[in-house]
Design an enzyme around this catalytic site. Structure first.
Site, PDB file in Angstrom:
ATOM      1  N   ASP A   9     -31.773  57.237  90.011  1.00 42.77           N
ATOM      2  CA  ASP A   9     -31.652  58.680  90.133  1.00 42.77           C
ATOM      3  C   ASP A   9     -32.833  59.163  90.989  1.00 42.77           C
ATOM      4  OD1 ASP A   9     -30.903  61.420  89.443  1.00 42.77           O
ATOM      5  OD2 ASP A   9     -32.665  61.388  88.152  1.00 42.77           O
ATOM      6  N   ASP A  11     -34.373  63.079  91.340  1.00 45.03           N
ATOM      7  CA  ASP A  11     -35.265  64.065  90.721  1.00 45.03           C
ATOM      8  C   ASP A  11     -35.630  63.646  89.301  1.00 45.03           C
ATOM      9  OD1 ASP A  11     -35.250  66.340  92.755  1.00 45.03           O
ATOM     10  OD2 ASP A  11     -33.107  66.049  92.431  1.00 45.03           O
ATOM     11  N   ASP A 171     -33.466  59.436  84.259  1.00 44.45           N
ATOM     12  CA  ASP A 171     -34.283  60.200  83.306  1.00 44.45           C
ATOM     13  C   ASP A 171     -33.468  61.127  82.420  1.00 44.45           C
ATOM     14  OD1 ASP A 171     -33.723  61.945  85.589  1.00 44.45           O
ATOM     15  OD2 ASP A 171     -35.122  63.349  84.653  1.00 44.45           O
TER      16      ASP A 171
END
Length: 235
Positions: A9, A11, A171
């Site tokens: 991922d 961001d 995250d």
């Protein structure tokens, strides 16, 4: 044997983008007279791309948007965010060293983000990280996006990877779910923008620093995940 593929991922996983996301988001919603949001709000706003982030921020401020308002505000955000790249954004500690180690071991790397592909590529390019990745896909690359399995499966295909030798690092819930939906193991990092503790999302493993992301760990998780599948199916 096809090299292992590590998909990240963006961001809150690869890059700490929070300051620039908040700045561009506040610039955007100020155009319609709304009060700024803060970092504590960000965990509830990000994860589904800029359009949804803007809509959520406006809802948070008690100002639901009509569909007619969204395109202009999205353009406002994209222009501000693009013009200020890379801003304060930096890779998380240990990331570059971990990617160097993985690449040296012959592994492939890719990015699968719900950020618009153009913004993702632009930001990665400004930080001079593009050469690490065999594929970069965004929330508008396909007709679907995370947590839909095809977003990750399409990324794997573009990277020349094998789903049986792939791992997803993220995250948030979208990252853990897309890995589960695509049938690959997941690694969660706790320093991103999840609005719940990542341990509660049931990833395959949690790491607290990128120094832990080694070829040995990737091989271990891919091997353990593959060997557990027949047992799970039998049960």
């Amino acid at each position: 044997m096809t090299p292992a593929l590590v998909v990240f991922d963006l961001d809150g996983t690869l890059l700490d983008t929070h300051a620039d996301l908040v700045q561009s988001l506040n610039y955007t919603i100020a155009a319609i007279g709304l009060a700024p949001v803060g970092y504590d709000d960000l965990t509830h706003l990000v994860g589904h791309g800029a359009k949804v982030m803007i809509e959520r921020a406006c809802n948070l401020r008690g100002h639901p948007l009509s569909q007619e308002q969204i395109p202009a505000l999205l353009d406002h955000f994209i222009t501000h965010y693009t013009d200020n790249m890379p801003g304060h954004t930096l890779p998380y500690p240990g990331l570059v060293e971990a990617m160097d180690q993985l690449k040296s071991a012959g592994y492939k790397l890719a990015v699968c983000t719900n950020k618009l592909e153009g913004l993702a590529r632009g930001l990665i390019g400004k930080l001079e990280l593009t050469h690490y990745f065999n594929a970069i896909t965004g929330g508008d690359t396909f007709t679907i996006r995370k947590p839909h399995a095809q977003h990750l499966l399409g990324t794997i295909e573009r990277a020349g990877g094998d789903v049986r030798r792939t791992i997803m690092v993220g995250d948030s819930v979208n990252d853990i779910l897309v890995a589960r939906n695509a049938g690959v193991p997941s690694i969660a990092v706790p320093f991103g923008y999840s609005d719940v503790p990542v341990e509660t999302l049931a990833p395959t493993r949690v790491i607290t620093h990128f120094r832990e992301l080694t070829p040995a760990l990737v091989d271990e998780l891919i091997g353990d995940f593959a060997s557990a599948k027949p047992a799970a199916a039998a049960g």
